[in-house]
Enzyme design. Structure first.
Site, PDB file in Angstrom:
ATOM      1  CB  SER A   1      -0.974   0.011   1.176  1.00 25.67           C
ATOM      2  OG  SER A   1      -2.062  -0.850   0.923  1.00 25.67           O
TER       3      SER A   1
ATOM      4  CE  LYS B   1      -4.518   1.902  -0.552  1.00 28.23           C
ATOM      5  NZ  LYS B   1      -3.876   0.585  -0.468  1.00 28.23           N
TER       6      LYS B   1
ATOM      7  NE  ARG C   1       2.331  -2.025   9.261  1.00 28.04           N
ATOM      8  CZ  ARG C   1       1.130  -1.920   8.685  1.00 28.04           C
ATOM      9  NH1 ARG C   1       1.006  -2.039   7.376  1.00 28.04           N
ATOM     10  NH2 ARG C   1       0.063  -1.662   9.420  1.00 28.04           N
TER      11      ARG C   1
END
Length: 266
Positions: A69, A72, A252
């Protein structure tokens, strides 16, 4: 100041070679934070003012991974530049397919789809852009390996497109400096939707990612902190073979926070 695209090959040479490290590249061991979450990974930080890199686990810093992602950011730019979407409030209607995350099961704007990482919105955007234009734009933007062969709406999730942590930093520095071959309006819209935190001390623009590669779970957190007089670009990439270890999702962001605290940069 040299553009990052010029500095990057030099960094790669330093990371690969056995020559003494340059003062521009500081190697630090932050392994205790990765051990805390039982993950492997690498961390790269670029200090814009000092033109200095801080690197943990240099071997992995130049290794390609699925962007998941974090793509994006790129996909949003391409959507705006091609006119497939017009602005941050552009709505794509929900396709009525019920997905695991309830927040995904509704119409979304570009802004909300980015915030909640609504995969279906970006898959539909990619289909509207089309393979030819996507491939062309990835070449223009010099993002990762530019390979979209695994499918127009899947290539960034678990397929052919791969990017290194160093390339993530390279792209972010060019986005920040308006050095990408896109209109300033598109860059500013994407920078706005990337804002995750805006405090008196700093502004954080960032994106997480979660994908699969070679039997491993791959997690990302990339972005940059803007302080009063400096900008710090970062890329954290973590992985685990233990599919039941969901602490890597927390890892993360938390590893970045722990490292920034240790470095006393914020």
């Amino acid at each position: 100041m040299q553009p990052f695209s010029i500095l990057l090959p030099s960094l790669l040479m330093v990371l690969i070679s056995c020559s003494p490290p340059s003062e521009k590249y500081i190697y630090r061991d932050f392994g205790k934070y990765y051990d805390l979450f039982e993950v492997e990974g690498t961390f790269v930080l670029y200090d814009l003012k000092k033109e200095t890199f801080i690197v943990h686990n240099a071997e992995y810093a130049g290794k390609p991974f699925t962007p998941a992602s974090t793509f994006k950011i790129v996909n949003s730019l391409i959507g705006l530049e091609t006119g497939v979407i017009f602005d941050a409030s552009f709505i794509i209607a929900w396709d009525s397919v019920v997905r695991d995350l309830p927040i995904w099961n509704q119409d979304h704007t570009l802004s909300s789809a980015f915030k909640y990482s609504a995969v279906w919105y970006y898959q539909e955007m990619a289909r509207r852009i089309g393979e030819d234009r996507l491939k062309s734009w990835l070449e223009k933007l010099e993002y990762g390996n530019g390979n979209i062969s695994s499918g127009v709406d899947r290539f960034w999730l678990s397929g052919s497109l791969q990017v290194t942590p160093l390339q993530q930093i390279d792209f972010l520095t060019r986005l920040y400096a308006n050095k990408l071959p896109v209109h300033d309006r598109s860059s500013e819209i994407v920078k706005d939707i990337m804002v995750e935190k805006d405090t008196l001390g700093y502004v954080l623009r960032a994106k997480t990612g979660w994908g699969n590669q070679d039997g491993k779970e791959v997690g990302w957190y990339v972005g940059y902190f803007e302080t009063g007089d400096n900008v710090y670009f970062f890329a954290n990439c973590v992985s685990t073979e233990d599919k039941d270890n969901r602490t890597f999702l927390t890892a993360r962001k938390e590893i970045v926070n722990l490292i920034m605290e240790e470095l006393e940069l914020l």
